[in-house]
Design a protein around this motif. Structure first.
Motif, PDB file in Angstrom:
ATOM      1  N   TYR B  35       0.841  -1.185   0.000  1.00 18.23           N
ATOM      2  CA  TYR B  35       0.000   0.000   0.000  1.00 18.23           C
ATOM      3  C   TYR B  35       0.881   1.240   0.000  1.00 18.23           C
ATOM      4  CZ  TYR B  35      -4.189  -2.701   1.220  1.00 18.23           C
ATOM      5  OH  TYR B  35      -5.241  -3.583   1.208  1.00 18.23           O
ATOM      6  N   GLN B  37       0.813   5.431   1.086  1.00 16.56           N
ATOM      7  CA  GLN B  37       0.115   6.425   1.886  1.00 16.56           C
ATOM      8  C   GLN B  37       0.816   7.762   1.715  1.00 16.56           C
ATOM      9  OE1 GLN B  37       0.240   6.151   6.237  1.00 16.56           O
ATOM     10  NE2 GLN B  37      -1.890   6.830   6.348  1.00 16.56           N
ATOM     11  N   GLY B  40      -0.491  11.880   5.757  1.00 16.95           N
ATOM     12  CA  GLY B  40      -1.753  12.177   6.412  1.00 16.95           C
ATOM     13  C   GLY B  40      -2.995  11.757   5.654  1.00 16.95           C
ATOM     14  N   ARG B  41      -2.821  10.963   4.628  1.00 13.86           N
ATOM     15  CA  ARG B  41      -3.962  10.587   3.802  1.00 13.86           C
ATOM     16  C   ARG B  41      -4.269   9.093   3.940  1.00 13.86           C
ATOM     17  NH1 ARG B  41      -3.935  14.400  -0.407  1.00 13.86           N
ATOM     18  NH2 ARG B  41      -5.905  13.541  -1.143  1.00 13.86           N
ATOM     19  N   GLY B  42      -5.184   8.619   3.096  1.00 13.78           N
ATOM     20  CA  GLY B  42      -5.596   7.221   3.149  1.00 13.78           C
ATOM     21  C   GLY B  42      -4.592   6.290   2.515  1.00 13.78           C
ATOM     22  N   LEU B  43      -4.894   5.020   2.602  1.00 14.39           N
ATOM     23  CA  LEU B  43      -4.038   3.965   2.069  1.00 14.39           C
ATOM     24  C   LEU B  43      -4.527   3.551   0.693  1.00 14.39           C
ATOM     25  CD1 LEU B  43      -4.051   2.121   5.428  1.00 14.39           C
ATOM     26  CD2 LEU B  43      -1.940   2.803   4.308  1.00 14.39           C
ATOM     27  N   HIS B  45      -4.191   0.919  -2.333  1.00 12.22           N
ATOM     28  CA  HIS B  45      -3.697  -0.422  -2.639  1.00 12.22           C
ATOM     29  C   HIS B  45      -2.901  -0.405  -3.930  1.00 12.22           C
ATOM     30  CE1 HIS B  45      -3.981  -4.572  -4.231  1.00 12.22           C
ATOM     31  NE2 HIS B  45      -3.736  -4.849  -2.964  1.00 12.22           N
ATOM     32  N   PHE B  88       3.885   0.680   2.518  1.00  9.80           N
ATOM     33  CA  PHE B  88       3.720  -0.338   3.544  1.00  9.80           C
ATOM     34  C   PHE B  88       3.473  -1.703   2.919  1.00  9.80           C
ATOM     35  CE2 PHE B  88       3.291   2.367   7.245  1.00  9.80           C
ATOM     36  CZ  PHE B  88       2.857   3.570   6.708  1.00  9.80           C
ATOM     37  N   PHE B 101       0.186  -4.838   9.132  1.00 16.37           N
ATOM     38  CA  PHE B 101       1.021  -3.882   8.422  1.00 16.37           C
ATOM     39  C   PHE B 101       2.433  -3.835   8.980  1.00 16.37           C
ATOM     40  CE2 PHE B 101      -1.555  -1.445   5.452  1.00 16.37           C
ATOM     41  CZ  PHE B 101      -2.826  -1.872   5.784  1.00 16.37           C
ATOM     42  N   THR B 103       6.133  -1.483   9.197  1.00 16.27           N
ATOM     43  CA  THR B 103       6.461  -0.161   9.719  1.00 16.27           C
ATOM     44  C   THR B 103       6.578   0.891   8.618  1.00 16.27           C
ATOM     45  OG1 THR B 103       8.763  -0.879   9.670  1.00 16.27           O
ATOM     46  CG2 THR B 103       7.623  -0.995  11.787  1.00 16.27           C
TER      47      THR B 103
END
Lengths: 115, 111
Positions: B35, B37, B40-43, B45, B88, B101, B103
């Protein structure tokens, strides 16, 4: 392209208050999830939900947390009495098939700040 | 140590260069996913690779999986400034569908 949506984008609350985070999964998906990410840390699994019941939950998901699919489109996470350590980004995800083999699509997240 | 650890933790490269990120895990898995990111936003895919697969491609992305070494790598070729993000890996074990997940690797691509 269908997306998972979440509201609100940012929620500020006082310690001890109840909050409800809302998610609209992708419409034909059957599996729903909540994850959270404390600032600077890993994304952590909270709960998975299928067929109107919890299929798995983590140690984090204690009695203060609950999930609900109140209608055919929304999926909510409720925190009954928020603590300072609940401050985090909360992500909803949905999957069209069982998560063993299928992709989980994430929403943009709700940033929860507990004061 | 934990399921899903990426290295390096941070990577800085110039546009046009390739970026390689690695992920190691501890227990047997059903599949592994990558994923992205943005801050500060979404994940988002990127790609899913199953335990019986060794390599997958998607556009400028190439993912490998070595189950004997319990490791995966994500290669982004011809990187762009827009690739700047955290990446990630996330594993799914058998008999569960939760994502675990890692790190993350913070990738910075300079124009």
């Amino acid at each position: 392209e269908p997306e998972v949506t979440q509201t609100p984008s940012h929620q500020v609350t006082q310690m001890g208050q109840e909050v409800i985070l809302r998610c609209v999964p992708i419409s034909n998906h059957l599996y729903f999830y909540w994850y959270r990410q404390i600032l600077g840390q890993k994304v952590e699994f909270l709960v998975s939900f299928y067929n109107n019941e919890i299929s798995e939950k983590s140690e984090i998901f204690d009695d203060q947390f609950s999930v609900e699919r109140p209608d055919g489109s929304n999926f909510t996470l409720k925190i009954r009495s928020t603590k300072l350590e609940d401050s985090a980004m909360y992500f909803c995800a949905s999957s069209g098939g069982d998560g063993y083999t299928d992709t989980q699509y994430f929403g943009p997240g709700t940033r929860l700040t507990v004061l | 140590s934990q399921q899903g650890e990426e290295d390096p933790q941070a990577l800085s490269i110039q546009e046009g260069e390739n970026a390689t990120m690695n992920c190691s895990y501890k227990t047997s898995i059903n599949n592994l996913q990558w994923y992205r990111q943005n801050s500060g936003r979404g994940l988002v895919h990127l790609i899913l690779i199953r335990s019986n697969e060794r390599e997958k491609h998607s556009g400028r992305l190439r993912v490998t999986l070595d189950t004997s070494k319990k490791s995966s790598s994500l290669l982004i070729t011809a990187s762009r400034a827009a690739d700047t993000a955290s990446y990630f890996c996330a594993t799914v074990q058998f008999n569960t569908d939760k994502l675990i997940f890692g790190t993350g690797t913070r990738l910075q691509v300079f124009p």
